[in-house]
Design a protein around this motif. Structure first.
Motif, short mmCIF file in Angstrom:
data_model
loop_
_atom_site.label_atom_id
_atom_site.label_comp_id
_atom_site.label_asym_id
_atom_site.label_seq_id
_atom_site.Cartn_x
_atom_site.Cartn_y
_atom_site.Cartn_z
N CYS A 50 -30.23 106.98 23.04
CA CYS A 50 -28.80 107.30 22.95
C CYS A 50 -27.99 106.04 23.27
CB CYS A 50 -28.43 108.45 23.88
SG CYS A 50 -28.78 108.12 25.61
N VAL A 51 -26.72 106.12 23.00
CA VAL A 51 -25.88 104.91 22.96
C VAL A 51 -25.81 104.20 24.30
CG1 VAL A 51 -23.70 106.19 23.28
CG2 VAL A 51 -23.69 103.98 22.09
N ASP A 52 -25.72 104.94 25.41
CA ASP A 52 -25.57 104.28 26.72
C ASP A 52 -26.88 103.70 27.25
OD1 ASP A 52 -22.90 104.86 26.74
OD2 ASP A 52 -23.14 106.71 27.89
N TYR A 53 -28.00 103.99 26.58
CA TYR A 53 -29.29 103.50 27.06
C TYR A 53 -29.70 102.18 26.38
CZ TYR A 53 -30.18 108.12 29.21
OH TYR A 53 -30.11 109.27 29.96
N THR A 54 -28.85 101.63 25.51
CA THR A 54 -29.23 100.41 24.79
C THR A 54 -29.54 99.23 25.71
OG1 THR A 54 -26.90 99.93 24.40
CG2 THR A 54 -28.10 100.98 22.61
N PRO A 55 -28.90 99.14 26.93
CA PRO A 55 -29.27 98.01 27.80
C PRO A 55 -30.76 97.98 28.15
CG PRO A 55 -27.24 98.99 28.58
CD PRO A 55 -27.78 99.91 27.50
N CYS A 56 -31.48 99.11 28.01
CA CYS A 56 -32.92 99.13 28.31
C CYS A 56 -33.69 98.16 27.42
CB CYS A 56 -33.48 100.53 28.17
SG CYS A 56 -32.77 101.74 29.31
N GLY A 57 -33.10 97.75 26.30
CA GLY A 57 -33.74 96.77 25.42
C GLY A 57 -33.32 95.35 25.71
N GLY A 58 -32.62 95.11 26.83
CA GLY A 58 -32.07 93.80 27.16
C GLY A 58 -33.10 92.81 27.68
N LYS A 59 -32.62 91.64 28.08
CA LYS A 59 -33.50 90.55 28.50
C LYS A 59 -33.45 90.27 30.00
CE LYS A 59 -33.43 88.06 24.07
NZ LYS A 59 -34.79 88.44 23.68
N VAL A 60 -32.75 91.13 30.75
CA VAL A 60 -32.65 90.93 32.21
C VAL A 60 -33.11 92.22 32.87
CG1 VAL A 60 -31.16 90.08 34.07
CG2 VAL A 60 -30.65 89.47 31.71
N GLN A 61 -34.29 92.68 32.47
CA GLN A 61 -34.74 94.02 32.85
C GLN A 61 -35.73 94.01 34.01
OE1 GLN A 61 -33.87 97.31 31.20
NE2 GLN A 61 -32.14 95.90 31.21
N SER A 62 -35.83 95.16 34.65
CA SER A 62 -36.74 95.38 35.78
C SER A 62 -37.57 96.63 35.50
CB SER A 62 -35.94 95.59 37.07
OG SER A 62 -35.21 94.43 37.39
N PRO A 63 -38.75 96.74 36.14
CA PRO A 63 -39.35 95.82 37.11
C PRO A 63 -40.03 94.65 36.40
CG PRO A 63 -40.85 97.63 36.70
CD PRO A 63 -39.61 97.92 35.89
N ILE A 64 -40.59 93.74 37.21
CA ILE A 64 -41.34 92.60 36.68
C ILE A 64 -42.61 92.42 37.49
CG2 ILE A 64 -39.31 91.34 35.79
CD1 ILE A 64 -39.57 89.60 38.42
N ASN A 65 -43.49 91.61 36.94
CA ASN A 65 -44.64 91.14 37.71
C ASN A 65 -44.18 89.93 38.51
OD1 ASN A 65 -47.16 90.40 38.68
ND2 ASN A 65 -47.70 89.29 36.80
N GLU A 212 -27.81 96.04 33.78
CA GLU A 212 -28.27 94.73 34.30
C GLU A 212 -27.30 94.24 35.36
OE1 GLU A 212 -28.79 92.74 30.49
OE2 GLU A 212 -30.89 93.42 30.39
N ILE A 213 -27.27 94.97 36.48
CA ILE A 213 -26.30 94.71 37.55
C ILE A 213 -26.97 94.62 38.92
CG2 ILE A 213 -24.35 95.81 36.36
CD1 ILE A 213 -24.90 98.31 38.12
#
Ligand SMILES: [Zn+2]
Length: 257
Positions: A50-65, A212-213
């Protein structure tokens, strides 16, 4: 590209791809949309649900190794003002959450972040040198002026029974939105390892909308809970760790106490 025909063909395909992308139907509103941890509503598809979930495809995402972190002598310990809170537990569906009474906060470079809640993930979301822990607690702090978040992640390793969790594990609310209230008090400090060394990096919420905040502080040292206690959380929230995301050039810094 030496072959002009191949070049034209490839360009044509690229153009076609781009224009198809532009003609895609707009994403629906997120009202009533549920995300999951597996299947067609799982983490790989969150950004397209859905439209508000598009940040999930961003480049500053968590978690990480967390690996290859740089020691940074300019970092400081996190000043924590954690006061006692009564117990307010809520089953959020995918996680068990403890809401905190107002009054606890941390300072990051002089900026105040108020502690709102902590919640649990089984198994851990962050990896440390490629390895998961069986559980991770997230202490969510918010700058009430800017809305930015500072989240402290604490790994929980299987070991001795946790004396604080002991008060709650038999009362964890079983169904979504169910709550448990208890006058018994505890502090976030009760869940912090004594060695306050941490890793820090810029990232996001690990659940949709994946905003991404978030400045992340993942404690280097873990706390312990018994296998049975960890199982009590896992039985309710099931596997609720988002897979680690690409670092995309971000730097992980290490504060060593
Ligand atoms: Zn979390």
């Amino acid at each position: 590209m030496k072959n002009p025909l191949l070049y034209l063909l490839t360009s044509g395909i690229l153009l076609l791809t781009v224009s198809c992308g532009e003609n895609e139907a707009p994403l629906p509103s997120c009202t009533g949309v549920q995300f999951e941890y597996e299947g067609s509503d799982g983490p790989d598809y969150w950004s397209t649900l859905c439209v508000d979930y598009t940040p999930c495809g961003g480049k500053v995402q968590s978690p990480i190794n967390i690996t290859g972190a740089l020691d940074d002598a300019s970092l400081m310990g996190i000043p924590q003002t954690y006061i006692s809170t009564a117990t307010h537990i809520v089953n959020k569906g995918h996680t068990i959450q403890f809401n905190f009474d107002a009054g606890s906060s941390i300072l990051i470079n002089g900026e105040k972040f108020d502690l709102l809640q902590c919640h649990t993930h089984t198994r851990s979301e962050h990896e440390l040198n490629g390895v998961h822990h069986p559980m991770e607690m997230h202490f969510v702090h918010k700058n009430l002026i800017t809305g930015n978040l500072a989240v402290i992640g604490v790994f929980v390793e299987e070991g001795a029974e946790n004396p604080i969790l002991k008060n709650f594990v038999d009362h964890l609310p079983v169904t979504k939105d169910a709550t448990y209230e208890d006058p018994i008090t505890f502090s976030a400090l009760d869940f912090m390892p004594s060695d306050k060394s941490y890793f820090t990096y810029s990232g996001s919420l690990t659940t949709p909308p994946c905003s991404e905040i978030v400045t992340w502080f993942v404690m280097e040292h873990h706390i312990e809970a018994s296998a049975a206690q960890i199982h009590d959380f896992e039985a309710l929230e099931h596997v609720n760790n988002r897979p680690v995301q690409a670092l995309e050039g971000r730097m992980i810094k290490h504060f060593k106490m």
